[in-house]
Motif scaffolding. Structure first.
Motif, short mmCIF file in Angstrom:
data_model
loop_
_atom_site.label_atom_id
_atom_site.label_comp_id
_atom_site.label_asym_id
_atom_site.label_seq_id
_atom_site.Cartn_x
_atom_site.Cartn_y
_atom_site.Cartn_z
N ILE A 1 0.86 -1.19 0.00
CA ILE A 1 0.00 0.00 0.00
C ILE A 1 0.89 1.23 0.00
O ILE A 1 1.76 1.39 0.85
N VAL A 2 0.68 2.12 -0.97
CA VAL A 2 1.29 3.45 -0.96
C VAL A 2 0.18 4.42 -0.59
O VAL A 2 -0.76 4.63 -1.36
N LEU A 3 0.26 4.97 0.62
CA LEU A 3 -0.77 5.91 1.09
C LEU A 3 -0.24 7.32 0.90
O LEU A 3 0.68 7.75 1.60
N ASP A 4 -0.82 8.05 -0.06
CA ASP A 4 -0.38 9.41 -0.32
C ASP A 4 -0.90 10.33 0.79
O ASP A 4 -2.09 10.32 1.13
N CYS A 5 0.00 11.12 1.37
CA CYS A 5 -0.35 12.03 2.47
C CYS A 5 -0.19 13.48 2.00
O CYS A 5 0.91 13.88 1.59
N TYR A 6 -1.28 14.23 2.09
CA TYR A 6 -1.27 15.62 1.64
C TYR A 6 -2.00 16.48 2.67
O TYR A 6 -3.09 16.12 3.11
N GLU A 7 -1.39 17.60 3.03
CA GLU A 7 -1.93 18.37 4.16
C GLU A 7 -3.35 18.88 3.95
O GLU A 7 -4.14 18.91 4.88
N ASN A 8 -3.69 19.28 2.72
CA ASN A 8 -5.04 19.79 2.50
C ASN A 8 -6.09 18.69 2.66
O ASN A 8 -7.23 18.95 3.05
N ALA A 9 -5.73 17.46 2.33
CA ALA A 9 -6.67 16.35 2.50
C ALA A 9 -6.87 16.04 3.98
O ALA A 9 -8.00 15.81 4.45
N LEU A 10 -5.79 16.04 4.75
CA LEU A 10 -5.92 15.73 6.17
C LEU A 10 -6.51 16.89 6.97
O LEU A 10 -6.80 16.74 8.16
N ALA A 11 -6.69 18.04 6.32
CA ALA A 11 -7.34 19.16 7.00
C ALA A 11 -8.86 19.05 6.93
O ALA A 11 -9.57 19.79 7.61
N LEU A 12 -9.35 18.11 6.13
CA LEU A 12 -10.80 17.95 5.94
C LEU A 12 -11.40 17.03 7.00
O LEU A 12 -10.69 16.29 7.68
N ASP A 13 -12.74 17.06 7.09
CA ASP A 13 -13.41 16.19 8.06
C ASP A 13 -13.88 14.87 7.44
O ASP A 13 -14.39 14.00 8.15
N GLY A 14 -13.73 14.72 6.13
CA GLY A 14 -14.11 13.47 5.46
C GLY A 14 -15.50 13.47 4.86
O GLY A 14 -15.88 12.55 4.15
N LEU A 15 -16.28 14.55 5.10
CA LEU A 15 -17.67 14.57 4.62
C LEU A 15 -17.74 14.64 3.09
O LEU A 15 -18.56 13.96 2.47
N GLU A 16 -16.90 15.46 2.48
CA GLU A 16 -16.91 15.59 1.01
C GLU A 16 -16.59 14.25 0.36
O GLU A 16 -17.23 13.85 -0.62
N SER A 17 -15.60 13.55 0.90
CA SER A 17 -15.26 12.24 0.35
C SER A 17 -16.38 11.24 0.58
O SER A 17 -16.69 10.42 -0.30
N ALA A 18 -17.01 11.30 1.75
CA ALA A 18 -18.12 10.38 2.04
C ALA A 18 -19.26 10.59 1.04
O ALA A 18 -19.92 9.63 0.61
#
Length: 315
Positions: free
Chosen positions: A122-139
């Motif tokens: 698994i290559v898990l890409d880590c990006y600060e703007n993504a981890l700043a979100l609460d996950g609702l948009e992705s859900a």
């Protein structure tokens, strides 16, 4: 005892009436069209149309097949790691990155789709703007497009947000509807390609400070722990960023991800500003942080070489 039973019976009746009214209202909103789309999509921006990159990749991904590498994460993932370049290097890669995907969403996908039998790394890409979100948009995106009801229910259970439950209900009511649109940038194996270059004025967010979603570091750890429990090697990667990006903000992000990596015993490879590649902020990106194909063509061979050098993938 009889009084208690009467109270419980009334409570059950009220509950059934409320549930029926809830489903009834959503049913009408899903079946009545305004223009080309259902009324539900006028009820709020948390409801995503079915279709696009996410819809197509989850119908292409085969859980019964073995992939040498699965890349996962936000849009940086599905726009920054090209399975065709991996194939040229003898590696079968699939990209499960999706828009605005946070570790909270990634964890649900890992548990439903990834096993030791189907994934070598698994290559898990880590990006600060993504981890700043609460996950609702992705859900909102995943709830309408993944092929697993259980993956959506995992997000319902973990996010504690009634809007995610509403998304699941809409998913059930729209189950037989076709995709409403296609992603014209989609290529194959989860990857979307953009050949445009950055132009016009670009806001690199230099005045922004780092504020991660409250539960994202916790779920980053859970993602790593799940892979470790399954016996799947995992490496955290940040792909190169434009040199004009916010360096102090990324340094703060690097320290957090690096501390998680050290605590869990995995490697974090941060290429943000240290990669040795001849990348240009405009020629190799199509906006303030996403690679175009020219950038991907430079970065992917470098990543594969490093993964091989560290023994994560076969020669």
């Amino acid at each position: 005892m009889k009084v208690l039973l009467r109270v419980l019976s009334k409570a059950l009746l009220v509950g059934l009436i409320a549930a029926g009214a809830y489903v009834g209202v959503l049913f009408v909103m899903c079946k009545v069209k305004v223009g080309e789309n259902a009324l539900i999509y006028r009820a709020g921006d948390v409801y995503n149309l079915k279709g696009g990159n996410t819809y197509r990749k989850f119908r292409e991904f085969d859980p019964a097949k073995h992939y040498d590498v699965v890349v996962i994460g936000s849009s940086h993932a599905y726009r920054g790691y090209d399975p065709r370049i991996f194939r040229e290097q003898g590696l079968d890669m699939f990209n499960l990155g999706t828009s605005s995907q946070t570790p909270l969403n990634t964890h649900a996908l890992l548990k439903e789709f990834i096993t030791e039998a189907n994934t070598g790394l698994i290559v898990l890409d880590c990006y600060e703007n993504a981890l700043a979100l609460d996950g609702l948009e992705s859900a909102a995106d995943l709830s309408q497009n993944v092929t697993s009801d259980a993956a959506v229910l995992r997000m319902v259970a973990s996010m504690h947000d009634p809007r995610v439950f509403n998304m699941f209900t809409v998913r059930m009511l729209m189950r037989n509807e076709p995709a409403a649109y296609v992603d014209s940038f989609y290529v194959e194996a989860g990857y979307s390609m953009n050949t445009d270059s950055a132009h016009d004025a670009i806001d690199y967010g230099l005045d922004r400070t780092l504020e991660l979603g409250a539960r994202q570091p916790e779920y980053l750890v859970k993602c790593i722990r799940y892979c470790q429990e399954q016996g799947i090697p995992i490496v955290l990667v940040t792909h190169p960023l434009p040199q004009a990006s916010n360096h102090p903000r990324h340094e703060a992000f690097h320290d957090i991800v690096d501390s998680v990596a050290q605590a869990t015993g995995v490697e974090y490879i941060d290429y943000a500003f240290k990669h040795g590649l001849p990348l240009h902020d405009r020629h190799h990106y199509y906006d303030h942080n996403h690679f175009n194909q020219a950038g991907v063509a430079l970065f992917n061979p470098k990543l594969i070489e490093d993964l091989r050098g560290k023994g994560y993938v076969k020669d």
